[in-house]
Write an enzyme that holds these catalytic residues in place. Structure first.
Site, PDB file in Angstrom:
ATOM      1  N   ALA A 315       0.834  -1.207   0.000  1.00 50.58           N
ATOM      2  CA  ALA A 315       0.000   0.000   0.000  1.00 50.58           C
ATOM      3  C   ALA A 315       0.862   1.248   0.000  1.00 50.58           C
ATOM      4  CB  ALA A 315      -0.925  -0.006   1.217  1.00 50.58           C
ATOM      5  N   LYS A 319       5.681   3.109   5.634  1.00 53.20           N
ATOM      6  CA  LYS A 319       5.478   1.793   6.221  1.00 53.20           C
ATOM      7  C   LYS A 319       5.304   1.893   7.738  1.00 53.20           C
ATOM      8  CE  LYS A 319       7.943  -0.827   2.671  1.00 53.20           C
ATOM      9  NZ  LYS A 319       9.063  -1.764   2.379  1.00 53.20           N
ATOM     10  N   MET A 321       5.261   0.577  11.777  1.00 50.35           N
ATOM     11  CA  MET A 321       6.225  -0.127  12.625  1.00 50.35           C
ATOM     12  C   MET A 321       5.626  -1.368  13.271  1.00 50.35           C
ATOM     13  SD  MET A 321       8.339   2.988  14.429  1.00 50.35           S
ATOM     14  CE  MET A 321       6.937   4.042  14.795  1.00 50.35           C
ATOM     15  N   LYS A 336      -4.277  -5.672   6.376  1.00 47.82           N
ATOM     16  CA  LYS A 336      -3.312  -5.298   7.408  1.00 47.82           C
ATOM     17  C   LYS A 336      -2.888  -6.528   8.206  1.00 47.82           C
ATOM     18  CE  LYS A 336      -4.250  -1.272   9.370  1.00 47.82           C
ATOM     19  NZ  LYS A 336      -4.947  -0.165  10.088  1.00 47.82           N
ATOM     20  N   ASP A 371     -13.996   1.058  10.609  1.00 51.70           N
ATOM     21  CA  ASP A 371     -14.344  -0.287  11.030  1.00 51.70           C
ATOM     22  C   ASP A 371     -13.423  -1.279  10.303  1.00 51.70           C
ATOM     23  OD1 ASP A 371     -15.690  -2.311  12.328  1.00 51.70           O
ATOM     24  OD2 ASP A 371     -17.437  -2.282  11.003  1.00 51.70           O
TER      25      ASP A 371
END
Length: 575
Positions: A315, A319, A321, A336, A371
């Site tokens: 994406a 980035k 962590m 994710k 959400d």
């Protein structure tokens, strides 16, 4: 396994599903009373309790099956036979799609997501798409022949509130004026056919919402009429008829509605006719059936993979962590995954991250937190994953991957609506010197932080990269690994240094406990650009002051629920 055992398991699954639906309805049906009695804190608790119901009943089903067949139920049971029996039990129900999804959840829990075929589960629903069995039960229809004033009065009466209107005549006048201002040509020409209003009132937080459409020869116009309660007297706060604004009311950034729904597929079909920009899955989720929303998402996603050719990529943006994020450019979602190892500056664990995502699911998101949907063992086609992304996943999250020749299985992840990261959005509008967009974005950013605080959420890491900009230009927080309840924070002012060398030291000259927060340090958030810093300080400079945060803490601790409605203050009617 005997046919009798298959039938018994099917009946056991249905029994717990029926209990889930009964308890769900019980909580939902009390929404009107909670609204009328101004039980704002009880409303928030009820919303959380209702979300928990699904997993509670799912676990009870698993336990029941274990009592019947013992351990290793997946190997012992013939799930294709159970499914056939189950179909016979639920096919005539008006919520059969929910029953199918509950069955799928049971199977996945028992069989650890193995052999997910149509033979064993409902990969494809047996409920006909857009099937409408009893449309007349979903909404009431009104004719304009009685006159606009009479029509509006009847709509308000049919809401069935058990508390009086504060000033019904004024509300009718306000609504009449709104319609004539926003749709004068249609009414002057007598083109309106009817007004259709959903029989059930939608309840969420401190508002009740009347939802429907105005039908003309040339098409339909959706509308929402928010009703509020003051001293146990209700009044119409405004009217919304712009489709984008109606969509915002059903946003993925808000708590789920409490609304009486007997036939979900028909209900969602009607809602989809009002807001076609919302997916069917999003609409199921918005009315509390978040597992069905997830199921519809999966089916839509599989269909999309079948008719698209682009690849999954990392994406855009800085980035993270804690999480690594990837996306399919042609599909409006990000995926994710928790990394195996976090940056040394992060004082969280995998279990803490999971708890915080659960917190967001159960908490009032006040239109400022996205959400998410949680997945276990999501299978993606290997050919659609770029080498760069696969290398990144192997590097940062190898324990979450199973890579095979044809497929990549991700053991655990969350999906979330894709937004433009605020830092990327600001870079673009600053480069274009778009003063209006810069002002709006920074104002939205500050409002997001304040509205989260009013809902007892401290965002923690408030860098621009952790916020997104929606298609409606709203700023939404989406990085949850450092959030905590506002009431758990200890807001402090940085003590004055005793001598200059202390200020120059690498380490602070004062003690810092885990929950200590120093608002003065928030200046670093806007250090990127002079223009951004100036706008932020003018609009939201109070966020840099300990006083603001302590006052907000006191407000939350006192039990006050702040008014945060899904429309602008300027749209509200005069009272």
């Amino acid at each position: 396994m005997s046919k009798k055992v298959s039938e018994r398991i099917a009946r056991e699954v249905l029994k717990h599903f029926v209990t889930y639906r009964m308890l769900f309805k019980l909580i939902t049906d009390m929404a009107q009373q909670r609204f009328e009695q101004e039980q704002w804190l009880e409303i928030q608790q009820a919303a959380s309790d209702r979300i928990d119901l699904y997993e509670q009943q799912l676990q009870k089903t698993i336990d029941s099956i274990a009592c019947i067949v013992g351990a290793n139920a997946c190997e012992k049971l013939l799930w294709n036979e159970i499914k056939v029996s189950y179909i016979g039990l639920v096919c005539q129900r008006n919520d059969s799609e929910l029953a199918e999804t509950f069955y799928n959840s049971v199977y996945c829990k028992v069989c650890k997501h193995r052999q997910l075929t149509d033979e064993n589960i409902f990969v494809h629903s047996l409920v006909a798409e857009h099937e409408v069995l009893s449309r007349h039960a979903i909404y009431r229809s009104y004719s304009v022949e009685q006159g606009l004033v009479g029509l509006i009065g009847e709509v308000l009466d049919d809401c069935g509130f058990d508390v009086p209107w504060e000033n019904k005549k004024r509300d009718v006048v306000n609504l009449t004026r709104y319609i004539l201002q926003h749709m004068p040509l249609e009414f002057d020409a007598g083109r309106m056919v009817s007004v259709d209003v959903i029989r059930s009132v939608f309840y969420r937080n401190k508002g009740a919402y009347i939802v429907g459409r105005i039908s003309f020869v040339g098409g339909d116009i959706p509308f929402v009429i928010p009703v509020l309660n003051h001293n146990k007297r209700v009044y119409v706060d405004t009217a919304i008829s712009n489709q984008d604004q109606v969509s915002i009311i059903f946003s993925f950034t808000r708590a789920y509605f409490m609304v009486n729904v007997d036939a979900p597929s028909e209900f969602v079909s009607f809602l989809h006719s009002l807001i076609p920009s919302k997916s069917v899955g999003e609409l199921y989720t918005s009315i509390g059936f978040y597992k069905q929303g997830k199921e519809e998402f999966v089916r839509d996603f599989i269909d999309h993979l079948g008719c698209s050719k682009d690849s999954f990529v990392i994406a855009p943006g800085i980035k993270g962590m804690v999480m690594t994020v990837f996306t399919l450019p042609s599909y409006p979602v990000v995926f994710k995954i928790i990394k195996d190892k976090f940056s040394s500056s992060k004082r969280v664990t995998r279990s803490i991250v999971h708890e915080r995502y659960q917190l967001v699911k159960r908490h009032d998101r006040v239109g400022r937190m996205a959400d998410t949907q949680e997945f276990t063992n999501l299978i993606l086609p290997r050919a659609r994953i770029t080498d760069e992304l696969l290398e990144e996943l192997r590097k940062v999250a190898p324990s979450s991957l199973v890579v095979e020749e044809e497929a990549v299985t991700i053991k655990h992840l969350w999906t979330e609506r894709r937004m433009t990261p605020l830092n990327i959005y600001l870079e673009k509008v600053l480069a274009n010197d778009d003063s209006s967009a810069i002002f709006h974005a920074i104002n939205e950013y500050g409002k997001a932080i304040k509205q989260l605080a009013a809902a007892n959420i401290f965002a923690g890491d408030m860098l621009f990269k952790n916020f997104g900009v929606t298609r409606h230009a709203r700023v939404v927080f989406y990085d949850y690994d450092e959030i905590m309840y506002l009431t758990e924070c200890n807001f402090r002012k940085i003590p004055a240094a005793m001598y200059p060398e202390q200020e120059m030291a690498a380490e602070p000259w004062y003690s810092v406990a885990p929950n200590d927060v120093f608002p003065e340090e928030f200046t670093i958030l806007t250090a990127c650009n002079v223009k951004v810093r100036k706008i932020f300080n003018e609009l939201h400079g109070d966020l840099l002051d300990v006083k603001f945060w302590k006052e907000m803490q006191e407000q939350v601790s006192s039990g006050e629920v702040v008014d945060i409605f899904p429309y602008r203050q300027i749209q509200r009617f005069t009272r």
